[in-house]
Design a protein around this motif. Structure first.
Motif: not given
Ligand SMILES: Cc1cc2nc3c(=O)[nH]c(=O)nc-3n(C[C@H](O)[C@H](O)[C@H](O)COP(=O)(O)OP(=O)(O)OC[C@H]3O[C@@H](n4cnc5c(N)ncnc54)[C@H](O)[C@@H]3O)c2cc1C
Length: 300
Positions: A242-260
């Motif tokens: 779904l292309g969500l890797k790397g999405m950041t909110h404040g200090g939290a990010t969906i890991s670019p290495l492992h999306a879960n």
């Protein structure tokens, strides 16, 4: 008497160390979470059983706290007592191919100690950070291993006493045990099988190496945020597609290495993580029709 005084009295009567107003960011691998009323550290299983019974009787909310590697704690004030078993005596008892260990012990240390003795059956659990108690509660597993597969008995606190349950009485399933949030696991006995220490250690090394290559093991995280939905599909793959890797909110990010994995920097608030969770859930529900279930435990 106010709640704080009651907690203080219960802990003092049982000679249990109690630390008031603790920032949960210091006790979770996500490094987020607000301030909890108290963390209590019983140093024997018997005291631990009496402590949680006394808290129940007094109507005071409490939760078992392992090493905080699967915990997402809300921001702000958390009115409850966290019960940590880290100060229980550092004891491993080996008896043939059995090992008995208390719930505050480190799971990776346990796996290593068994490997040293040529005891096989839990090597796949080596890369899972956290305590033995947390692993039992979550039925932690990886690389085709689950802690439930090696369990012979579980000691838990019931009505102020230490009670031993046989494996057959305990209904484990994928990342799930029947223990409720008001039950404290105190220790376990594992039944393992003999193996060659060098082979077991080589297998463990392989798992650890694989982890470092595929997961952000050096970042702050709580491991996988969501359970896999089944049918061989992995949540990480769906989030990635779904292309969500790397999405950041404040200090939290969906890991670019492992999306879960959601990883945090020092500035993250729990709210940043909750909002990423909402985005992922909404997109996965809308676009794949799957209702993702959290793997992390939430303290609200
Ligand atoms: C980098 C990383 C990789 C990970 N990889 C995996 C993996 O491959 N497989 C996997 O299964 N998990 C994985 N995890 C998640 C986590 O490590 C496991 O769920 C672990 O077993 C949690 O143990 P803990 O002591 O940290 O529990 P905590 O996070 O402290 O607590 C988790 C839950 O267990 C309860 N609990 C803790 N101790 C007890 C007790 N004594 N009695 C009753 N309830 C208790 C808590 O109340 C809470 O509900 C990973 C985490 C990270 C950070």
């Amino acid at each position: 008497m106010g709640m704080t005084d009651v907690i203080g009295k219960i802990c003092a009567d049982l000679e249990v160390e109690a630390r008031r107003n603790q920032p949960m960011r210091h006790f979770t691998s996500l490094k987020t979470g607000g301030v909890i009323s108290c963390i209590a550290y019983p140093d024997t299983r018997e005291k631990a059983a009496k402590l949680v019974h006394a808290l129940d009787e007094a109507g005071i909310a409490w939760s078992p706290l392992g090493y905080g590697t699967n915990l997402l704690v809300k921001d702000g004030e958390i009115q409850r007592v966290a019960v940590s078993l880290r100060l229980l005596e550092d004891l491993l008892v080996f008896d043939g191919t059995r090992v008995h260990v208390h719930a505050g012990y480190s799971l990776p240390r346990l796996v290593n100690a068994c490997a040293d003795r040529g005891m096989s059956g839990i090597e796949g659990l080596a890369p899972i950070p956290g305590s033995v108690g947390g692993a039992v509660k979550m039925n932690a597993g990886s690389h085709g291993y689950e802690i439930a597969d090696a369990i012979e008995t579980v000691d838990i606190a019931r009505a102020g006493k230490v009670v031993t349950l046989e494996r057959g009485e305990i209904d484990f399933s994928y990342r799930h045990s029947p223990f409720t949030s008001r039950e404290l696991v105190l220790g376990i006995t594992l039944q393992l099988k003999p193996g060659a220490p060098e082979e077991i250690k080589a297998e463990i090394q392989q798992y650890r190496k694989h982890r470092s290559a595929t997961q952000p093991v050096r970042d702050n995280s709580a491991g996988c945020i969501f359970k896999n939905p089944g049918n061989g599909v992995t949540t990480g793959r769906i989030i990635d597609e779904l292309g969500l890797k790397g999405m950041t909110h404040g200090g939290a990010t969906i890991s670019p290495l492992h999306a879960n994995f959601i990883v945090t920097d020092g500035s993250a608030q729990a709210g940043d993580i909750f909002s990423l969770i909402d985005v992922i859930r909404t997109r996965v529900a809308e676009e794949r029709g799957i209702d993702l279930e959290l793997e992390v435990e939430v303290w609200e």
